[in-house]
Design a protein around this motif. Structure first.
Motif, PDB file in Angstrom:
ATOM      1  N   PHE A   1      40.794  28.905  33.344  1.00 39.85           N
ATOM      2  CA  PHE A   1      39.771  28.837  34.290  1.00 39.85           C
ATOM      3  C   PHE A   1      39.804  29.595  35.745  1.00 39.85           C
ATOM      4  N   TYR A   2      41.187  29.393  36.170  1.00 39.52           N
ATOM      5  CA  TYR A   2      41.627  29.796  37.505  1.00 39.52           C
ATOM      6  C   TYR A   2      42.783  30.940  37.494  1.00 39.52           C
ATOM      7  N   TYR A   3      43.130  31.577  36.565  1.00 40.90           N
ATOM      8  CA  TYR A   3      44.412  32.234  36.304  1.00 40.90           C
ATOM      9  C   TYR A   3      44.490  32.982  37.525  1.00 40.90           C
ATOM     10  N   TYR A   4      43.612  33.933  37.527  1.00 40.50           N
ATOM     11  CA  TYR A   4      43.606  34.860  38.687  1.00 40.50           C
ATOM     12  C   TYR A   4      43.809  34.440  40.151  1.00 40.50           C
ATOM     13  N   ASN A   5      43.238  33.364  40.323  1.00 42.91           N
ATOM     14  CA  ASN A   5      43.126  32.512  41.542  1.00 42.91           C
ATOM     15  C   ASN A   5      44.623  32.078  41.751  1.00 42.91           C
ATOM     16  N   LEU A   6      45.295  31.557  40.950  1.00 42.28           N
ATOM     17  CA  LEU A   6      46.651  31.202  40.977  1.00 42.28           C
ATOM     18  C   LEU A   6      47.549  32.176  41.321  1.00 42.28           C
ATOM     19  N   ARG A   7      47.435  33.282  40.619  1.00 39.54           N
ATOM     20  CA  ARG A   7      48.118  34.479  40.642  1.00 39.54           C
ATOM     21  C   ARG A   7      47.976  34.964  42.214  1.00 39.54           C
ATOM     22  N   GLU A   8      46.916  34.955  42.648  1.00 41.79           N
ATOM     23  CA  GLU A   8      46.741  35.535  44.100  1.00 41.79           C
ATOM     24  C   GLU A   8      47.291  34.637  44.978  1.00 41.79           C
ATOM     25  N   ASN A   9      47.158  33.432  44.804  1.00 38.22           N
ATOM     26  CA  ASN A   9      47.664  32.337  45.658  1.00 38.22           C
ATOM     27  C   ASN A   9      49.233  32.307  45.626  1.00 38.22           C
ATOM     28  N   ALA A  10      49.856  32.496  44.273  1.00 39.62           N
ATOM     29  CA  ALA A  10      51.231  32.470  44.234  1.00 39.62           C
ATOM     30  C   ALA A  10      51.853  33.885  45.134  1.00 39.62           C
TER      31      ALA A  10
END
Length: 345
Positions: free
Chosen positions: A324-333
């Motif tokens: 659900f939040y894959y690209y948010n996790l990527r940007e955050n990392a």
């Protein structure tokens, strides 16, 4: 880097469902080593015991990833601990990593060991107070040994990110609260720890003041954790503990304010042909301050129901915590890594 096929996630869900059989719980016909027993770790000098091992570490940050439960006993007479070379576990771990570990492939060099896992139905048949002695036994021995080998032979002094899901997050917590406590110099190089799909509690944070929980999108050396649920859950969520805390994976705040789905950078959802597709504006997110979970209101619970409701009842989006939040996790990392590197220079 070792590669793996991106399998259709519906198959992953069906295989994971087999792990969580709706029986009353396996018997203790086989002796299972627990924490404190004499347990020999798997040999991580063997490349074959690594699912993902970069051919060259050309990024300034590493990622150490631990996959969730990837196998299940065929019947109650089997050993509740799988062997590290058990091929069905390895194939399933690769399929799951395609939808999770890849979120970090733009951030760092990904190291992901295979580790001996405990059958989830067996584990959940035990009282919650006794479960850590099983997870900290064989699985924990392997996870700690793999991370120690990584630090001594592969890390080369680089900052690192920890990432896990479900049983993999239980292992990640062991690294956080044991290894990094005993090795404070290593802890200073941790960019962040993504402990997804299993609770981090207020009590654990009080007992481990060397690690803080994230408060924003920008802090480093912190834990990021949440379990995703619908507004109503028809039963107990076995990955949520009393005193659980969470952060919103869209707004990166700890408040109960809803981050709308339009602010979601994109979900990463499986397609029928075996590929994955970026889906915009699918899931919103809000922290439930009472439960310490993340609530999603914009998807149909029945559409994303887990096949086995005995352990993941309707309204628990456990298998979609990353999706659900894959690209948010990527940007955050990426953001936290940049902040860490900037502070180190």
């Amino acid at each position: 880097m070792k590669t793996f096929k991106r399998c259709y996630c519906a198959l992953c869900i069906l295989l994971i469902a087999a792990v969580f059989s709706a029986c009353e719980g396996p018997t203790d016909s086989v002796s299972v080593p627990v924490a404190g027993d004499d347990i020999t770790a798997s040999d991580y000098s063997q490349n074959d015991n690594w699912m993902m091992l970069p051919k060259e570490s050309d990024k300034p940050v590493d990622v150490f990833y631990l996959y969730p439960t990837a196998w299940g006993m065929e019947d109650e007479e089997n050993n509740p601990i799988c062997t590290i070379d058990y091929e069905p576990m390895r194939k399933q771990a690769q399929a799951i990593a395609a939808g999770q570990a890849t979120a970090f492939e733009t951030v760092g060099n990904i190291y992901a060991p295979y580790y001996r896992q405990i059958d989830a139905a067996y584990l959940l048949s035990k009282p919650i107070s006794k479960q850590p002695q099983y997870t900290d036994g064989v699985p924990g021995t392997d996870a700690l040994a793999a991370f120690d080998y990584y630090m001594k032979h592969y890390n080369k002094g680089r900052p690192f990110i920890l990432a896990g899901h479900s049983q993999g997050s239980v292992m990640t917590k062991l690294i956080l609260f044991q290894y990094l406590k005993e090795n404070p110099q290593a802890a200073q190089r941790m960019v962040a720890a993504y402990v997804i799909g299993y609770s981090v509690t207020e009590e654990e944070l009080k007992e481990n003041p060397h690690i803080k929980f994230a408060e924003s999108a920008n802090d480093t050396g912190v834990i990021i954790s949440y379990n995703t649920e619908a507004p109503k859950v028809d039963g107990k969520n076995n990955t949520v503990l009393d005193g659980s805390v969470a952060i919103n994976p869209i707004s990166w705040t700890r408040s109960g304010r809803t981050a709308p789905k339009e602010d979601n950078l994109g979900a990463y959802m499986p397609q029928e042909d075996g590929s994955y597709k970026k889906v915009a504006a699918l899931a919103d997110a809000a922290v439930d301050l009472d439960r310490g979970t993340v609530i999603c209101t914009t998807v149909d619970p029945k559409e994303y129901a887990n096949p086995n409701k005995a352990f993941f009842p309707l309204g628990v989006y456990h298998s979609k915590d990353y999706a659900f939040y894959y690209y948010n996790l990527r940007e955050n990392a990426e953001n936290r890594a940049a902040k860490f590197l900037a502070g180190a220079n």
